[in-house]
Design a protein around this motif. Sequence first.
Motif, PDB file in Angstrom:
ATOM      1  N   CYS A  12      65.067 -36.057   2.368  1.00 36.96           N
ATOM      2  CA  CYS A  12      63.945 -35.274   3.140  1.00 36.96           C
ATOM      3  C   CYS A  12      64.104 -33.689   3.061  1.00 36.96           C
ATOM      4  O   CYS A  12      65.333 -33.384   2.348  1.00 36.96           O
ATOM      5  CB  CYS A  12      63.874 -35.550   4.740  1.00 36.96           C
ATOM      6  SG  CYS A  12      65.378 -35.125   5.897  1.00 36.96           S
ATOM      7  N   CYS A  14      65.204 -31.313   4.942  1.00 44.10           N
ATOM      8  CA  CYS A  14      66.475 -30.797   5.601  1.00 44.10           C
ATOM      9  C   CYS A  14      67.736 -31.441   5.079  1.00 44.10           C
ATOM     10  O   CYS A  14      68.676 -31.254   5.663  1.00 44.10           O
ATOM     11  CB  CYS A  14      66.302 -30.764   7.267  1.00 44.10           C
ATOM     12  SG  CYS A  14      66.428 -32.229   7.927  1.00 44.10           S
ATOM     13  N   ARG A  15      67.234 -32.475   4.362  1.00 45.30           N
ATOM     14  CA  ARG A  15      68.615 -33.373   3.778  1.00 45.30           C
ATOM     15  C   ARG A  15      69.260 -34.221   4.632  1.00 45.30           C
ATOM     16  O   ARG A  15      70.314 -34.741   4.556  1.00 45.30           O
ATOM     17  CB  ARG A  15      69.487 -32.595   3.055  1.00 45.30           C
ATOM     18  CG  ARG A  15      69.295 -32.047   1.664  1.00 45.30           C
ATOM     19  CD  ARG A  15      67.974 -31.246   1.572  1.00 45.30           C
ATOM     20  NE  ARG A  15      67.712 -30.795   0.303  1.00 45.30           N
ATOM     21  CZ  ARG A  15      66.757 -30.022  -0.216  1.00 45.30           C
ATOM     22  NH1 ARG A  15      65.810 -29.629   0.598  1.00 45.30           N
ATOM     23  NH2 ARG A  15      66.443 -29.629  -1.426  1.00 45.30           N
ATOM     24  N   ARG A  16      68.617 -34.264   6.068  1.00 41.68           N
ATOM     25  CA  ARG A  16      69.627 -35.304   6.916  1.00 41.68           C
ATOM     26  C   ARG A  16      69.475 -36.594   6.734  1.00 41.68           C
ATOM     27  O   ARG A  16      70.475 -37.424   6.743  1.00 41.68           O
ATOM     28  CB  ARG A  16      68.976 -34.962   8.574  1.00 41.68           C
ATOM     29  CG  ARG A  16      69.598 -33.603   9.115  1.00 41.68           C
ATOM     30  CD  ARG A  16      69.032 -33.767  10.601  1.00 41.68           C
ATOM     31  NE  ARG A  16      69.606 -32.870  11.337  1.00 41.68           N
ATOM     32  CZ  ARG A  16      69.129 -31.530  11.445  1.00 41.68           C
ATOM     33  NH1 ARG A  16      68.094 -31.240  10.960  1.00 41.68           N
ATOM     34  NH2 ARG A  16      69.858 -30.622  12.322  1.00 41.68           N
ATOM     35  N   CYS A  76      61.408 -37.817   8.642  1.00 40.70           N
ATOM     36  CA  CYS A  76      62.528 -37.213   9.257  1.00 40.70           C
ATOM     37  C   CYS A  76      61.892 -36.666  10.561  1.00 40.70           C
ATOM     38  O   CYS A  76      61.068 -35.917  10.723  1.00 40.70           O
ATOM     39  CB  CYS A  76      63.067 -36.182   8.229  1.00 40.70           C
ATOM     40  SG  CYS A  76      64.236 -35.462   9.079  1.00 40.70           S
ATOM     41  N   HIS A  78      63.386 -34.223  12.393  1.00 42.48           N
ATOM     42  CA  HIS A  78      63.792 -32.824  12.160  1.00 42.48           C
ATOM     43  C   HIS A  78      62.727 -31.959  11.427  1.00 42.48           C
ATOM     44  O   HIS A  78      62.400 -31.076  11.792  1.00 42.48           O
ATOM     45  CB  HIS A  78      64.999 -32.558  11.966  1.00 42.48           C
ATOM     46  CG  HIS A  78      66.019 -33.107  12.808  1.00 42.48           C
ATOM     47  ND1 HIS A  78      66.687 -32.900  13.745  1.00 42.48           N
ATOM     48  CD2 HIS A  78      66.690 -34.554  12.603  1.00 42.48           C
ATOM     49  CE1 HIS A  78      67.354 -33.685  14.183  1.00 42.48           C
ATOM     50  NE2 HIS A  78      67.709 -34.622  13.759  1.00 42.48           N
ATOM     51  N   CYS A  79      62.467 -32.215  10.194  1.00 40.15           N
ATOM     52  CA  CYS A  79      61.702 -31.496   9.231  1.00 40.15           C
ATOM     53  C   CYS A  79      60.468 -32.062   9.137  1.00 40.15           C
ATOM     54  O   CYS A  79      59.700 -31.653   8.419  1.00 40.15           O
ATOM     55  CB  CYS A  79      62.559 -31.401   7.939  1.00 40.15           C
ATOM     56  SG  CYS A  79      62.566 -32.751   6.933  1.00 40.15           S
ATOM     57  N   SER A  81      59.434 -34.445   6.862  1.00 39.37           N
ATOM     58  CA  SER A  81      59.356 -35.125   5.688  1.00 39.37           C
ATOM     59  C   SER A  81      58.686 -36.469   5.736  1.00 39.37           C
ATOM     60  O   SER A  81      59.305 -37.365   6.469  1.00 39.37           O
ATOM     61  CB  SER A  81      60.164 -35.032   4.664  1.00 39.37           C
ATOM     62  OG  SER A  81      60.707 -33.736   4.241  1.00 39.37           O
TER      63      SER A  81
END
Length: 136
Positions: A12, A14-16, A76, A78-79, A81
């Motif tokens: 995603c 933010c890469r989480r 995701c 958080h971000c 995606s």
Amino acid sequence: MAQGTKRLRGECLCRRVGYEVTDAFEYAMNCHCSNCRRATGSAFKPFAGIRATELTVVRGQDDIMRFGDGTHDAHCAHCGSLLYSQVRDGAYMHVTLGTLVDTPSIRPTAHIFVGSKAPWFDICDALPQFNEFPTD
Ligand SMILES: [Zn+2]
Ligand SMILES: [Zn+2]
């Protein structure tokens, strides 16, 4: 069926959340339906379909927000995606090609749900156009 066992990475914004999917997609299309346009904020959603068992979330499992019951979109939390949608009674994943880090072997071969296409967007390639999900 499978072109091989090569695994592709995806993640995603933010890469989480990270996932891996086998490079053995069975189809790939650009969906112009209004839901895909809203989910992505784009003119259309390029995606590729694969059996659900071929996709593994390798990172951030608890950070996934699922929109919808049964058939759902996985974002995701958080971000935001959109990573993939679990479809066809859960048997298939429609992976958003834009979240792949690695390059898949497959390319989109059609535009679908063009009846709901954004009026401000013109399809400028020669790929076949369908009003719904084509069934062979
Ligand atoms: Zn994220
Ligand atoms: Zn769609």
